[in-house]
Design an enzyme around this catalytic site. Sequence first.
Site, PDB file in Angstrom:
ATOM      1  N   CYS A 191      -1.378   0.666   7.414  1.00  0.00           N
ATOM      2  CA  CYS A 191      -2.813   0.334   7.556  1.00  0.00           C
ATOM      3  C   CYS A 191      -3.208  -0.884   6.714  1.00  0.00           C
ATOM      4  CB  CYS A 191      -3.692   1.528   7.163  1.00  0.00           C
ATOM      5  SG  CYS A 191      -3.627   2.910   8.336  1.00  0.00           S
ATOM      6  N   ARG A 192      -3.334  -0.685   5.393  1.00  0.00           N
ATOM      7  CA  ARG A 192      -3.937  -1.739   4.564  1.00  0.00           C
ATOM      8  C   ARG A 192      -3.034  -2.941   4.349  1.00  0.00           C
ATOM      9  NH1 ARG A 192      -5.195   2.170  -0.273  1.00  0.00           N
ATOM     10  NH2 ARG A 192      -3.239   2.986   0.587  1.00  0.00           N
ATOM     11  N   SER A 193      -1.777  -2.722   3.920  1.00  0.00           N
ATOM     12  CA  SER A 193      -0.951  -3.899   3.597  1.00  0.00           C
ATOM     13  C   SER A 193      -0.515  -4.701   4.831  1.00  0.00           C
ATOM     14  CB  SER A 193       0.234  -3.536   2.690  1.00  0.00           C
ATOM     15  OG  SER A 193       1.116  -2.626   3.283  1.00  0.00           O
ATOM     16  N   CYS A 218       0.868  -1.186   0.000  1.00  0.00           N
ATOM     17  CA  CYS A 218       0.000   0.000   0.000  1.00  0.00           C
ATOM     18  C   CYS A 218       0.898   1.228   0.000  1.00  0.00           C
ATOM     19  CB  CYS A 218      -0.985  -0.024   1.169  1.00  0.00           C
ATOM     20  SG  CYS A 218      -0.222  -0.006   2.804  1.00  0.00           S
ATOM     21  N   ASP A 263      -8.353   3.805   1.556  1.00  0.00           N
ATOM     22  CA  ASP A 263      -7.351   4.030   2.589  1.00  0.00           C
ATOM     23  C   ASP A 263      -8.018   4.477   3.889  1.00  0.00           C
ATOM     24  OD1 ASP A 263      -5.224   4.720   4.157  1.00  0.00           O
ATOM     25  OD2 ASP A 263      -4.080   5.586   2.488  1.00  0.00           O
TER      26      ASP A 263
HETATM   27  P1  4NP Z   1      -1.779   2.812   4.163  1.00  0.00           P
HETATM   28  O1  4NP Z   1      -2.402   4.169   4.767  1.00  0.00           O
HETATM   29  O2  4NP Z   1      -1.251   3.154   2.790  1.00  0.00           O
HETATM   30  O3  4NP Z   1      -2.947   1.876   4.101  1.00  0.00           O
HETATM   31  O4  4NP Z   1      -0.705   2.377   5.125  1.00  0.00           O
HETATM   32  C1  4NP Z   1      -1.691   5.369   4.894  1.00  0.00           C
HETATM   33  C2  4NP Z   1      -1.033   5.635   6.077  1.00  0.00           C
HETATM   34  C3  4NP Z   1      -0.382   6.848   6.242  1.00  0.00           C
HETATM   35  C4  4NP Z   1      -0.403   7.792   5.231  1.00  0.00           C
HETATM   36  C5  4NP Z   1      -1.061   7.516   4.053  1.00  0.00           C
HETATM   37  C6  4NP Z   1      -1.705   6.303   3.887  1.00  0.00           C
HETATM   38  N1  4NP Z   1       0.233   9.040   5.413  1.00  0.00           N
HETATM   39  O5  4NP Z   1      -0.009   9.967   4.618  1.00  0.00           O
HETATM   40  O6  4NP Z   1       1.016   9.202   6.376  1.00  0.00           O
END
Ligand code: 4NP
Length: 153
Positions: A14-16, A9, A126
């Site tokens: 979060c997702r991965s 991700c 997300d």
């Molecule tokens: P992920 O979510 O891609 O599912 O891990 C995110 C976590 C943090 C951020 C963006 C997406 N960020 O902008 O810090």
Amino acid sequence: MTTRVLFVCLGNICRSPSAEGVFRSIAAQSAPELDLVIDSAGTSDWHVGAPPYGPMQQAARGRGYELAPLRARQFLRNDFDRFDLIIGMDRENVANIERLRPTGSNTPVKIFTDYAPDSGMDHVPDPYYTRDFDQTLDLVEAASRGLLTSLNR
Ligand code: 4NP
């Protein structure tokens, strides 16, 4: 034969990592005969070394998945050689992954919701922005079952 699966991700908090933890758990329970290597990574370097996001860990723990030991790392060009299947969470992830594909690499890159056709979703939203951590887990659980079915064929 070992199958090496990498979930990717943006932040890898979060997702991965949820996909890594949920898929590992469901695979161990319902397909222990499969020899799997499961990992996750982020296309960004924003959270390298960090554990999964607190609210994501809490939601996962509520369904029996422990994500606390996981640590974020960045997706690397050589992951194309280290894994048999790379699975992004959305189209942007896939575009960022494909940008690093080494010449001659045939490693498939999919979107996780490809394995959850009944969800009606074409990406995993997300939850860092939607705040809907249960939606993430619903999609990740459904896609994990679909992925297992596809690997068992
Ligand atoms: P992920 O979510 O891609 O599912 O891990 C995110 C976590 C943090 C951020 C963006 C997406 N960020 O902008 O810090």
